[in-house]
Design an enzyme around this catalytic site. Structure first.
Site, PDB file in Angstrom:
ATOM      1  N   CYS A  40       0.816  -1.210   0.000  1.00  0.00           N
ATOM      2  CA  CYS A  40       0.000   0.000   0.000  1.00  0.00           C
ATOM      3  C   CYS A  40       0.856   1.269   0.000  1.00  0.00           C
ATOM      4  CB  CYS A  40      -0.873   0.036   1.235  1.00  0.00           C
ATOM      5  SG  CYS A  40      -1.833  -1.445   1.465  1.00  0.00           S
ATOM      6  N   ARG A  59       5.033   0.112  -6.058  1.00  0.00           N
ATOM      7  CA  ARG A  59       4.981  -0.729  -4.872  1.00  0.00           C
ATOM      8  C   ARG A  59       4.012  -1.899  -5.058  1.00  0.00           C
ATOM      9  NH1 ARG A  59       6.689   2.723  -0.357  1.00  0.00           N
ATOM     10  NH2 ARG A  59       5.414   1.595   1.119  1.00  0.00           N
ATOM     11  N   TRP A 116      -2.868  -2.763  -1.566  1.00  0.00           N
ATOM     12  CA  TRP A 116      -2.456  -4.120  -1.921  1.00  0.00           C
ATOM     13  C   TRP A 116      -3.175  -5.024  -0.932  1.00  0.00           C
ATOM     14  CZ3 TRP A 116       0.511  -8.147   0.305  1.00  0.00           C
ATOM     15  CH2 TRP A 116       0.968  -9.122  -0.597  1.00  0.00           C
ATOM     16  N   ASN A 126      -1.301   1.624   5.701  1.00  0.00           N
ATOM     17  CA  ASN A 126      -0.393   0.636   5.121  1.00  0.00           C
ATOM     18  C   ASN A 126       0.058  -0.266   6.259  1.00  0.00           C
ATOM     19  OD1 ASN A 126       1.697  -0.797   3.971  1.00  0.00           O
ATOM     20  ND2 ASN A 126       3.092   0.945   3.796  1.00  0.00           N
ATOM     21  N   GLY A 127      -0.130  -1.566   6.130  1.00  0.00           N
ATOM     22  CA  GLY A 127       0.271  -2.489   7.192  1.00  0.00           C
ATOM     23  C   GLY A 127      -0.859  -3.435   7.522  1.00  0.00           C
ATOM     24  N   GLU A 150      17.678 -17.363  -9.116  1.00  0.00           N
ATOM     25  CA  GLU A 150      17.212 -16.012  -9.446  1.00  0.00           C
ATOM     26  C   GLU A 150      16.556 -15.995 -10.839  1.00  0.00           C
ATOM     27  OE1 GLU A 150      16.488 -13.328  -8.236  1.00  0.00           O
ATOM     28  OE2 GLU A 150      16.748 -11.748  -9.713  1.00  0.00           O
ATOM     29  N   LYS A 205      12.793 -14.830 -11.422  1.00  0.00           N
ATOM     30  CA  LYS A 205      12.476 -13.705 -12.313  1.00  0.00           C
ATOM     31  C   LYS A 205      11.470 -14.132 -13.363  1.00  0.00           C
ATOM     32  CE  LYS A 205      13.714 -10.995 -10.909  1.00  0.00           C
ATOM     33  NZ  LYS A 205      14.397 -10.378  -9.805  1.00  0.00           N
ATOM     34  N   GLU A 230       7.912 -14.752 -11.808  1.00  0.00           N
ATOM     35  CA  GLU A 230       7.175 -13.611 -11.256  1.00  0.00           C
ATOM     36  C   GLU A 230       6.644 -12.669 -12.330  1.00  0.00           C
ATOM     37  OE1 GLU A 230       9.256 -10.838  -8.658  1.00  0.00           O
ATOM     38  OE2 GLU A 230      11.129 -11.230  -9.699  1.00  0.00           O
ATOM     39  N   HIS A 269      18.816 -36.249  -8.974  1.00  0.00           N
ATOM     40  CA  HIS A 269      18.199 -36.656  -7.705  1.00  0.00           C
ATOM     41  C   HIS A 269      16.714 -36.326  -7.684  1.00  0.00           C
ATOM     42  CE1 HIS A 269      22.093 -37.747  -6.156  1.00  0.00           C
ATOM     43  NE2 HIS A 269      22.558 -36.601  -6.632  1.00  0.00           N
ATOM     44  N   LYS A 301       6.131  -4.204  -4.309  1.00  0.00           N
ATOM     45  CA  LYS A 301       7.548  -3.863  -4.353  1.00  0.00           C
ATOM     46  C   LYS A 301       8.165  -3.839  -2.959  1.00  0.00           C
ATOM     47  CE  LYS A 301      11.287  -2.470  -6.478  1.00  0.00           C
ATOM     48  NZ  LYS A 301      12.016  -3.547  -7.162  1.00  0.00           N
TER      49      LYS A 301
HETATM   50  C1  F6R Z   1      11.949 -10.274  -6.900  1.00  0.00           C
HETATM   51  C2  F6R Z   1      11.895  -9.245  -5.891  1.00  0.00           C
HETATM   52  C3  F6R Z   1      11.615  -9.651  -4.487  1.00  0.00           C
HETATM   53  C4  F6R Z   1      12.426  -8.790  -3.512  1.00  0.00           C
HETATM   54  C5  F6R Z   1      12.021  -9.108  -2.070  1.00  0.00           C
HETATM   55  C6  F6R Z   1      12.844  -8.326  -1.052  1.00  0.00           C
HETATM   56  O1  F6R Z   1      12.245  -9.742  -8.158  1.00  0.00           O
HETATM   57  O2  F6R Z   1      12.041  -8.082  -6.176  1.00  0.00           O
HETATM   58  O3  F6R Z   1      11.871 -11.001  -4.297  1.00  0.00           O
HETATM   59  O4  F6R Z   1      13.784  -9.024  -3.725  1.00  0.00           O
HETATM   60  O5  F6R Z   1      10.655  -8.811  -1.871  1.00  0.00           O
HETATM   61  O6  F6R Z   1      12.640  -6.964  -1.163  1.00  0.00           O
HETATM   62  P1  F6R Z   1      13.685  -5.935  -0.569  1.00  0.00           P
HETATM   63  O7  F6R Z   1      14.953  -6.098  -1.316  1.00  0.00           O
HETATM   64  O8  F6R Z   1      13.058  -4.589  -0.754  1.00  0.00           O
HETATM   65  O9  F6R Z   1      13.863  -6.287   0.885  1.00  0.00           O
END
Ligand code: F6R
Length: 608
Positions: free
Chosen positions: A2, A27, A74, A98-99, A480, A484, A487, A503, A603
């Protein structure tokens, strides 16, 4: 997560609030709303989905108030419907949040018994009714908030406006970030400095437990105990941030392409290029020789940067490293040693689980070091040592440039640790630094493969599942790559250590399954080639990311090769991250997904 905006303005504020909410879109959100005070009356407009839906509503029925609050939601409690969108209101109180209010059920039952009628499923509406219940008992708005705050359990950033009070806004913060902005006869509240950048550069961050009473001329801040508190007003510099896509189609594309530059900035912060030495700008408050073990905690992509760094600390400094996802570290009551080092990695610096893990490590007497991209963030402020990554604002939800800047920072720290512990000689240090200095140029070279990768992406987009394999530091990069891809393209993907293939995951291989193998030519290359043979023997299609020597040595059927530049074996994840990101990006573009704001993702994850 949020986003919150509040403006005590001198002209109609609804449009400004929406513009500011647009800066918080990165975000992640699924509904939005605004409330303003017009002739003392509170009026709201709210809409499901993107801000354009809210803008359409405002165009049809504009809001004229000079004081207002806005929100991008969110969803946590209740679906992303208009009824659940913020601001929530109870009689003369409107609030954005937010929270998560953890005790909202008890509060709701209590308030319903007192006659409150709820219009949504949210935890936030409880806050509006709670404050209203004190007003109904005769409290003035500020006192009502003061009485309500200690009753709230959980994490929150809140902004309130009140009917008939057009020179008043109250904000509060516990857990979730909130910044106060100072203008010329105007005052602002926002989830971060980027939201407030169009209005002001003068920002003050509330500390945990703080609440603020604002009018058009200024504000008074109080701490959790209700005592007046002084908080430093900083120049945010956020107005200088160009929150636009330049000529790119998506922020993610822009951010992938920015990497040579921002990784270069980060490098320059931690390396003295002339003498080929690591040069940390701050003296560390511990001696690496006294550290017996490093604990790294972070979430998502940031935790994978930590996983790569584990290999570096262990190799360069012979220091054992444990990497945990922060949500596990915070609850598993890990036995840690006082005086050992705990590293927390976070782009936003606000991730709730990472912050909780940091607080746990601090309470256990560990030295705490944060690798963060937002230097004013809570994690930065609460850590003993901060090593900023200089990625600049990352707007695309999927982390790209923040990841590689984290890697650069951690690489420098690992070399510094090796040097301090006498594992690395001056010559070793110079050689490694030389390798780091070359990274920005090599990343630029890696970007030249975009066209090739774009073509490959058309094929990947037809798949239902994709496997990523790697060994050594390419293993966390395989994780990673899979993260990527899933997501942003919503294609299921898994990353494995190449040696683990037989395995279990080998059972998945057939002619429909692309397998992305990240394998620079190094001492384990031959082993990975054997794993590729196993894939090829079962009809699997291989996409090999390697260098010229690797491409020459790997003779496997049904293989496409992306040839990366030759480089120092130590730091390949920094450069191989580029094709991995580009493949995910272009696959998502082919799939037509919302690349910068993929579904269900946020985000800055400020809830558990
Ligand atoms: C994936 C991504 C998330 C963040 C994770 C941590 O592309 O962006 O997995 O890496 O939510 O966020 P931060 O780095 O802000 O603590």
């Amino acid at each position: 997560m949020c986003g919150i905006v509040g403006i005590l303005g001198r002209a109609p504020v609804a449009e400004q609030i929406v513009d500011s909410l647009k800066r918080l879109e990165y975000r992640g959100y699924d509904s939005a709303g605004v409330a303003t005070l017009e002739n003392g009356e509170l009026t709201r407009r709210r809409a499901e989905g993107k801000l354009k839906n809210l803008e359409a509503k405002l165009a049809k029925s504009p809001l004229a108030g000079h004081v207002g609050i806005g929100h991008t939601r969110w969803a946590t409690h209740g679906k992303p419907t208009e009824a659940n969108a913020h601001p929530h209101a109870a009689d003369g109180v409107a609030v954005v949040h937010n929270g998560i209010i953890e005790n909202f059920r008890e509060l709701r039952i209590e308030l319903e018994k007192q006659g409150a009628v709820f219009a949504s499923e949210t935890d936030t509406e409880t806050v509006a009714h709670l404050v209203n219940s004190f007003i109904k008992k005769g409290a003035k708005p500020v006192d009502a908030v003061k009485q309500a705050l200690p009753r709230l359990k959980g994490a929150f950033a809140l902004a309130f406006v009140f009917k008939d009070h057009d020179d008043l806004m109250v904000g509060a913060r516990k857990g979730s970030p909130l910044a106060v902005g100072f203008g010329d006869g105007e005052m602002y509240l926002g989830s971060d400095a980027i939201a407030l950048a169009p209005f002001t550069d003068d920002i003050c961050y509330l500390e945990d437990g703080d609440w603020v009473v604002m009018n058009h001329k200024g504000c008074e801040i109080f701490d959790e105990a209700g005592k007046p508190a002084k908080r430093e007003v900083l120049k945010s510099g956020a107005s200088a941030f160009m929150v636009d896509k330049a000529n790119y189609r998506h922020f993610m594309a822009k951010e992938i392409h920015e990497q040579p530059e921002v990784v270069g900035h980060t490098l320059a912060r931690y390396v003295d290029m002339a003498s080929e030495r690591i040069s940390l700008p701050t003296e560390l408050p511990f001696d690496f020789n006294d550290v017996q073990r490093i604990s790294i905690a972070a979430c998502g992509t940031a935790s994978l940067a930590g996983f790569v760094a584990k290999y570096w600390f262990e190799r360069f400094a012979r220091l054992p490293v444990e990497v945990d996802v922060a949500s596990e570290f915070r609850y598993r009551e890990a036995p840690v040693r006082k005086g050992d080092l705990a590293i927390f990695i976070s782009q936003s610096g606000e991730t709730a689980d990472t912050l909780a893990a940091l607080r746990y490590a601090k309470a256990e007497g560990m030295h705490t070091l944060a690798v963060v991209n937002v230097p004013t963030s809570t994690i930065a402020r609460e850590s003993e040592t901060v090593m900023p990554t200089l990625a600049g604002p990352e707007i695309g939800v999927a982390s790209t440039k923040a990841f590689t800047c984290q890697l650069m920072t951690l690489a420098a720290l690992a070399v510094a640790a090796g040097k301090a512990r006498g594992v690395l000689s001056d010559a070793d240090e110079a050689k490694l630094v030389h390798g780091l200095v070359e990274i920005p140029r090599l990343m630029t070279e890696a970007l030249t493969h975009e066209h090739e990768i774009e073509k490959l992406a058309r094929d990947i987009a037809k798949s239902k599942d994709v496997l990523y394999l790697g060994r050594g530091t390419s293993y966390p990069l395989a994780l990673e790559g899979a993260l990527k891809l899933k997501e942003i393209s919503y294609i299921h993907a898994e990353g494995y250590a190449a040696g683990e293939l037989k395995h279990g995951p080998i059972a998945l291989i057939d002619e429909t399954m692309p397998v992305v193998v990240i394998a620079p030519y190094d001492k384990v290359f031959d082993k990975t080639v054997s794993n590729m043979q196993e894939v090829a023997a079962r009809g699997g299609r291989i996409i090999l990311m390697t260098d010229a020597k690797g491409a020459e040595e790997a003779t496997v059927d049904s293989m496409v090769t992306i040839v990366m530049p030759d480089m120092s074996a130590a730091f390949t994840p920094l450069v191989y991250a580029v094709p991995v990101q580009l493949l995910a990006y272009h696959t998502a573009v082919v799939m037509g997904t919302d690349v910068d704001q993929p579904r269900n993702l946020a985000k800055s994850v400020t809830v558990e």
